[in-house]
Write an enzyme that holds these catalytic residues in place. Structure first.
Site, short mmCIF file in Angstrom:
data_model
loop_
_atom_site.label_atom_id
_atom_site.label_comp_id
_atom_site.label_asym_id
_atom_site.label_seq_id
_atom_site.Cartn_x
_atom_site.Cartn_y
_atom_site.Cartn_z
N ASP A 110 1.03 -1.14 0.18
CA ASP A 110 -0.31 -0.44 -0.31
C ASP A 110 1.07 1.33 0.03
O ASP A 110 1.83 1.30 0.60
CB ASP A 110 -1.00 0.16 1.61
CG ASP A 110 -1.90 -0.60 1.27
OD1 ASP A 110 -1.80 -1.88 0.35
OD2 ASP A 110 -2.95 -0.84 2.49
N HIS A 274 3.93 -2.17 3.22
CA HIS A 274 3.77 -0.75 2.24
C HIS A 274 4.92 -1.55 1.75
O HIS A 274 6.26 -1.15 2.27
CB HIS A 274 3.47 -0.46 3.24
CG HIS A 274 2.52 -0.10 3.76
ND1 HIS A 274 2.67 -1.28 5.48
CD2 HIS A 274 1.71 0.50 4.03
CE1 HIS A 274 0.74 -0.90 5.94
NE2 HIS A 274 0.71 -0.11 4.95
ZN LIG Z 1 -2.24 3.31 3.09
#
Ligand SMILES: [Zn+2]
Length: 450
Positions: A110, A274
């Site tokens: 992400d 991430h």
């Molecule tokens: Zn996020």
């Protein structure tokens, strides 16, 4: 509180006149104080201004500003009226926490693209793994990803060409349970417009920032109306709070604990991480891939792990705008640092080049402004793609030279022929050894091809 330092975004013509003014601000906006003047953004700390630090991301105070990046769409017409047939068998507008295909595992990343995304794509190529990227439109210290004057559209095209699954993660990462319905909607539509500008399509997969998207807030209903699959995760590595070599073990342990628990109904895992955190790229991901394979999992994208054919992952859209925005603004920082000696401002934060206008010449980070817009002094900053308009670069030998960082082709006059085992120059100018690099469109002048 902030130190005695403030950041202003100035038109370049105004720069010379204002550079010597003392730049002092104190909390002047926010709860109990009031709003900024039109055109200014109220930062999280309560200052009015127009810099990325004031306007960017989700910390700009919407109630006290009219110009937060959140409310500024990318160029081109709205995607509001795009037809959104609910194709395929994967449900829309409800939380999906795990894979349905047996023994699959989908790595998801992400908040990118960001500084480490290219390195992540190199790594995934090396490991021969396809992943899913939930892409966020605009963030502090990174302009919107469809800005063709930056490297981000190329990074995303490379991601797509490599076979990864690309999905939406909102425009400015607002908590969708904490904003009104107009902002909920614009967080999705503005990101769609940026995808349209880069790719000519919008995604059908979505992950909510902070995994916050409830029925009560109207978020899930909106997801359904706009034709999105709402993807959660069955394993949260919490890599964002374990981003040091020592702490990375915690994220690894969380991953391992997760995959030792079989998902319900014989499905597979969706793993949250991430690509904006260095340890995730340099440490955690290779561990996750090796561990998954050792436990008999098949590493696939989210679409594949739900049995959804690739043609359902995106909706084609017309009407994009490819007009790059002008780069006539210059960001300047006032501090106790050295006075600038020209119209260029020495980089205070390692960024340089088109996105910020900072020069690396004389900066604490090195004199070379890399292709990706960061100052440094190693060959990966000073070599292939280095921008000598914003610093100094290695002397370029005439003709085609060996790439120093995996960029190649006509634009860089650089070859992959001596770049480790990545000897093929892809159509988009990246060295590698996959079929994407060595097959159709491979640039034979700049390395080997199949
Ligand atoms: Zn996020």
């Amino acid at each position: 509180m902030y130190p005695f330092l403030s950041v202003l975004l100035l038109g370049s013509t105004a720069l010379a006149a204002t550079i010597d003014l003392p730049l002092r601000k104190r909390a002047v906006c926010g709860p109990g104080i009031g709003s900024c003047a039109p055109g200014l953004c109220c930062s999280q700390a309560g200052w009015c201004g127009t810099s990325p630090a004031h306007c960017g991301g989700s910390s700009c105070q919407l109630e006290y500003s009219d110009s937060c990046d959140t409310v500024i769409p990318p160029p081109g017409s709205s995607t509001e009226d795009v037809a959104r047939d609910q194709i395929g068998s994967v449900p829309y507008g409800v939380r999906i926490r795990q894979c349905t295909e047996p023994k699959t595992l989908a790595l998801t990343f992400d908040d990118g693209p960001y500084d480490y995304t290219s390195e992540m794509l190199d790594l995934l190529d090396d490991l021969d793994v396809k992943a899913t990227f939930f892409v966020q439109g605009s963030r502090i210290n990174r302009p919107r990803f469809d800005d063709e004057s930056t490297q981000w559209p190329a990074v995303l095209r490379r991601m797509h060409d490599a076979g990864h699954h690309i999905a939406s993660h909102t425009w400015t990462h607002r908590n969708l349970n904490q904003v009104d319905s107009d902002i909920q909607r614009s967080e999705i539509i503005h990101n769609e417009m940026a995808f349209r500008n880069v790719f000519g399509w919008i995604p059908t997969y979505f992950r909510a920032p902070f995994l916050e998207c409830s029925v009560a807030s109207g978020c899930q209903g909106l997801m359904n109306a706009l034709g999105y699959h709402l993807i959660d995760a069955s394993i949260d590595t919490k890599d964002y709070e374990n981003n040091t070599p020592a702490l990375a073990q915690i994220a690894k342990d969380r991953f391992l604990t997760g995959i030792l628990q079989d998902p319900a109904e014989g499905g597979g895992h969706i793993v949250l991480a991430h690509d904006v955190h260095q340890q995730t790229v340099t440490n955690l991901t290779e561990f996750m891939v090796g561990t998954s394979l050792a436990h008999g999992y098949r590493l696939v994208t989210v679409g594949e792990c739900l049995g959804d054919p690739k043609e359902n992952w995106y909706r084609d859209v017309d009407g994009g705008s490819t007009t790059p925005t002008s780069a006539t603004t210059t960001t300047t920082t006032s501090s106790s640092g050295p006075e600038p000696t020209s119209t260029f401002i020495i980089s205070p934060d390692q960024t340089c080049g088109g996105a910020t206008g900072y020069t690396c010449q004389g900066s604490a980070f090195g004199n070379c402004c890399s292709f990706y817009g960061y100052c440094g002094s190693s060959p990966s900053y000073c070599g292939t793609g280095c921008d000598n308009a914003f610093g100094s670069c290695l002397p370029q030998s005439p003709g085609i030279s060996d790439t120093t960082n995996g960029l190649c082709g006509e634009a860089f006059q650089a070859s992959c022929a001596n770049y480790g085992d990545k000897k093929c120059c892809s159509p988009h100018g990246y060295c590698g050894n996959s079929a994407t690099h060595c097959g159709v469109g491979c640039q034979s002048l700049f390395g080997e091809c199949n």
